[in-house]
Design a protein around this motif. Sequence first.
Motif, PDB file in Angstrom:
ATOM      1  N   SER A  78      47.703  52.520  41.544  1.00 57.12           N
ATOM      2  CA  SER A  78      47.188  51.174  41.808  1.00 57.12           C
ATOM      3  C   SER A  78      46.869  50.488  40.483  1.00 57.12           C
ATOM      4  N   GLN A  79      46.529  49.182  40.579  1.00 58.10           N
ATOM      5  CA  GLN A  79      46.308  48.394  39.361  1.00 58.10           C
ATOM      6  C   GLN A  79      45.029  48.783  38.646  1.00 58.10           C
ATOM      7  N   LYS A  80      45.098  48.745  37.305  1.00 60.83           N
ATOM      8  CA  LYS A  80      43.883  48.816  36.492  1.00 60.83           C
ATOM      9  C   LYS A  80      43.372  47.372  36.352  1.00 60.83           C
ATOM     10  N   SER A  84      48.911  43.434  36.606  1.00 63.20           N
ATOM     11  CA  SER A  84      49.517  42.793  37.776  1.00 63.20           C
ATOM     12  C   SER A  84      50.125  43.863  38.677  1.00 63.20           C
ATOM     13  N   ARG A  85      50.374  43.486  39.939  1.00 60.69           N
ATOM     14  CA  ARG A  85      50.961  44.438  40.886  1.00 60.69           C
ATOM     15  C   ARG A  85      52.355  44.868  40.427  1.00 60.69           C
ATOM     16  N   LEU A  86      53.099  43.903  39.848  1.00 62.37           N
ATOM     17  CA  LEU A  86      54.485  44.203  39.478  1.00 62.37           C
ATOM     18  C   LEU A  86      54.583  45.236  38.353  1.00 62.37           C
ATOM     19  N   THR A 116      51.932  50.294  49.530  1.00 62.56           N
ATOM     20  CA  THR A 116      51.952  50.484  48.069  1.00 62.56           C
ATOM     21  C   THR A 116      52.474  49.238  47.352  1.00 62.56           C
ATOM     22  N   ASN A 117      51.867  48.911  46.220  1.00 56.06           N
ATOM     23  CA  ASN A 117      52.286  47.776  45.396  1.00 56.06           C
ATOM     24  C   ASN A 117      53.312  48.187  44.345  1.00 56.06           C
ATOM     25  N   PRO A 118      54.114  47.267  43.845  1.00 57.26           N
ATOM     26  CA  PRO A 118      54.204  45.863  44.251  1.00 57.26           C
ATOM     27  C   PRO A 118      54.845  45.765  45.638  1.00 57.26           C
ATOM     28  N   ILE A 143      49.470  39.910  54.915  1.00 51.04           N
ATOM     29  CA  ILE A 143      48.454  39.961  55.986  1.00 51.04           C
ATOM     30  C   ILE A 143      47.050  39.891  55.372  1.00 51.04           C
ATOM     31  N   LEU A 144      46.892  40.509  54.201  1.00 55.40           N
ATOM     32  CA  LEU A 144      45.592  40.514  53.521  1.00 55.40           C
ATOM     33  C   LEU A 144      45.291  39.146  52.895  1.00 55.40           C
ATOM     34  N   ASP A 145      46.295  38.541  52.282  1.00 56.48           N
ATOM     35  CA  ASP A 145      46.089  37.223  51.666  1.00 56.48           C
ATOM     36  C   ASP A 145      45.782  36.187  52.751  1.00 56.48           C
ATOM     37  N   ALA A 147      44.304  36.844  55.576  1.00 55.82           N
ATOM     38  CA  ALA A 147      42.914  37.094  56.004  1.00 55.82           C
ATOM     39  C   ALA A 147      41.931  36.492  54.990  1.00 55.82           C
ATOM     40  N   ARG A 148      42.264  36.626  53.701  1.00 57.48           N
ATOM     41  CA  ARG A 148      41.382  36.053  52.670  1.00 57.48           C
ATOM     42  C   ARG A 148      41.338  34.527  52.792  1.00 57.48           C
ATOM     43  N   LEU A 149      42.506  33.925  53.036  1.00 59.63           N
ATOM     44  CA  LEU A 149      42.558  32.463  53.190  1.00 59.63           C
ATOM     45  C   LEU A 149      41.726  32.033  54.393  1.00 59.63           C
ATOM     46  N   GLU A 171      55.410  36.225  48.389  1.00 56.48           N
ATOM     47  CA  GLU A 171      55.056  37.498  47.736  1.00 56.48           C
ATOM     48  C   GLU A 171      53.606  37.873  48.027  1.00 56.48           C
ATOM     49  N   HIS A 172      53.334  39.169  48.228  1.00 60.77           N
ATOM     50  CA  HIS A 172      51.951  39.644  48.151  1.00 60.77           C
ATOM     51  C   HIS A 172      51.696  39.820  46.653  1.00 60.77           C
ATOM     52  N   GLY A 173      51.338  38.723  46.019  1.00 57.25           N
ATOM     53  CA  GLY A 173      51.192  38.772  44.569  1.00 57.25           C
ATOM     54  C   GLY A 173      51.009  37.365  44.018  1.00 57.25           C
ATOM     55  N   ALA A 216      41.705  37.210  44.348  1.00 54.70           N
ATOM     56  CA  ALA A 216      40.754  38.124  45.013  1.00 54.70           C
ATOM     57  C   ALA A 216      40.925  39.564  44.547  1.00 54.70           C
ATOM     58  N   ALA A 217      42.181  40.048  44.495  1.00 49.87           N
ATOM     59  CA  ALA A 217      42.393  41.448  44.116  1.00 49.87           C
ATOM     60  C   ALA A 217      41.883  41.684  42.684  1.00 49.87           C
ATOM     61  N   TYR A 218      42.169  40.731  41.788  1.00 55.80           N
ATOM     62  CA  TYR A 218      41.739  40.898  40.392  1.00 55.80           C
ATOM     63  C   TYR A 218      40.202  40.949  40.315  1.00 55.80           C
ATOM     64  N   ILE A 220      38.024  41.751  42.690  1.00 59.36           N
ATOM     65  CA  ILE A 220      37.448  42.948  43.329  1.00 59.36           C
ATOM     66  C   ILE A 220      37.710  44.188  42.461  1.00 59.36           C
ATOM     67  N   ILE A 221      38.920  44.267  41.904  1.00 56.93           N
ATOM     68  CA  ILE A 221      39.245  45.430  41.059  1.00 56.93           C
ATOM     69  C   ILE A 221      38.357  45.448  39.821  1.00 56.93           C
ATOM     70  N   GLU A 222      38.062  44.271  39.272  1.00 55.39           N
ATOM     71  CA  GLU A 222      37.148  44.179  38.128  1.00 55.39           C
ATOM     72  C   GLU A 222      35.767  44.744  38.509  1.00 55.39           C
ATOM     73  N   ALA A 226      39.103  49.026  42.744  1.00 55.95           N
ATOM     74  CA  ALA A 226      40.228  48.979  43.692  1.00 55.95           C
ATOM     75  C   ALA A 226      39.782  48.145  44.891  1.00 55.95           C
ATOM     76  N   THR A 227      40.753  47.797  45.764  1.00 56.40           N
ATOM     77  CA  THR A 227      40.404  47.140  47.025  1.00 56.40           C
ATOM     78  C   THR A 227      40.846  48.061  48.163  1.00 56.40           C
ATOM     79  N   TRP A 228      40.065  48.140  49.222  1.00 61.48           N
ATOM     80  CA  TRP A 228      40.489  49.017  50.317  1.00 61.48           C
ATOM     81  C   TRP A 228      40.064  48.559  51.715  1.00 61.48           C
TER      82      TRP A 228
HETATM   83  C1  LIG Z   1      45.318  45.351  45.332  1.00 59.30           C
HETATM   84  C2  LIG Z   1      45.917  44.378  46.223  1.00 59.30           C
HETATM   85  O1  LIG Z   1      47.124  44.279  46.366  1.00 59.30           O
HETATM   86  C3  LIG Z   1      45.054  43.460  46.937  1.00 59.30           C
HETATM   87  O2  LIG Z   1      43.859  43.723  47.127  1.00 59.30           O
HETATM   88  O3  LIG Z   1      45.532  42.382  47.318  1.00 59.30           O
END
Ligand SMILES: CC(=O)C(=O)O
Length: 310
Positions: A78-80, A84-86, A116-118, A143-145, A147-149, A171-173, A216-218, A220-222, A226-228
Amino acid sequence: MKIGIVGTGMVGSAAGYTMALLGVGTEIVLVDANPALARAQAQDIAHATPFATTVAVRAGEYADLNNAAVVIIAAGVSQKPGESRLALLERNVAVFRSVISGVMQAAPEAILLIATNPLDVMTFAAQRISGLPLERVIGSGTILDTARLRSLLGDHLGIAPNSVHAYVLGEHGDSEVPVWSSAMAGSVPIASFARQIGRPLDEVARTRIADQVRGAAYTIIEGKGATWYGIGAGLARIVRSITDNERTVLSVSQVSDEIEGVRDIALSLPRIIGRQGVLATLMPELDEAERAALKRSAEVISGFTSKLEF
Ligand SMILES: CC(=O)C(=O)O
Ligand SMILES: NC(=O)C1=CN([C@@H]2O[C@H](COP(=O)(O)OP(=O)(O)OC[C@H]3O[C@@H](n4cnc5c(N)ncnc54)[C@H](O)[C@@H]3O)[C@@H](O)[C@H]2O)C=CC1
């Protein structure tokens, strides 16, 4: 119905936990390159079920995925913070070559659900490696983006997020596309709804919300590495739509022959999800700027998938 999860770190275990609490499926089998982790996650999740459901949760080998209806794949790196996811692509494609072959040997009839990303490139890789029909390899996609919106729009308008009908597509990205032109609150176009309740959704508000969704992912990861929880719930939602043949419309990723002139591409569009996987894909009505953004997003993903050799 048996559900498999390969990759039982933060995302895989959150999906397992959510499904166990909601009663999605009847049996959940956890597989990981680290069997001690899979065993520990299975025990921990199983200890939550007496408070909720009778779903059986256990760890296993690939062979234990036999007859699974759905296998979630959340294995890989996963991302540090700041990554970026890519940037994860090469490492995760290598992981997928072994994971997908293990899953296919044990459960050739399963629907694959990729986390799994990307994400979109990995969905493409999973379909090409498995050789499964396009409708049986689903990426959690936006689906996550979405939900965030919906959550942020619900906050802005002071209404429940499930009264917001709006999608993030593409893109999920970083190139994802929030679709404002057809967004509704209740059955009222969202801009009109916002004006009527005195919380206008002007350009500044839209940009702020779109930036928060994309970031959001950036963020939360900060804060926690990670996001879960969000994705765990999103995966459970997709699995339920499959197991219960719900025919729910969800923004998820799938390989298509062509989208906006870009060939052989996986990205998110609204899709009807049921027992056979993706039952149909809807192309929403987009304004000119949204259509151009969707094409750009497809080109970004294609820039990466076209480098893969299968
Ligand atoms: C890490 C990731 O892809 C997300 O939370 O959207
Ligand atoms: N689709 C989405 O919206 C989201 C996707 N993700 C992605 O999900 C993936 C997993 O993230 P986390 O769970 O946080 O990572 P994690 O590091 O906590 O878990 C990954 C797991 O994969 C396992 N694994 C690695 N190689 C394996 C192999 N060859 N076979 C079986 N298992 C293997 C590891 O042992 C580890 O337990 C990452 O790519 C991450 O970027 C994360 C959040 C949201």
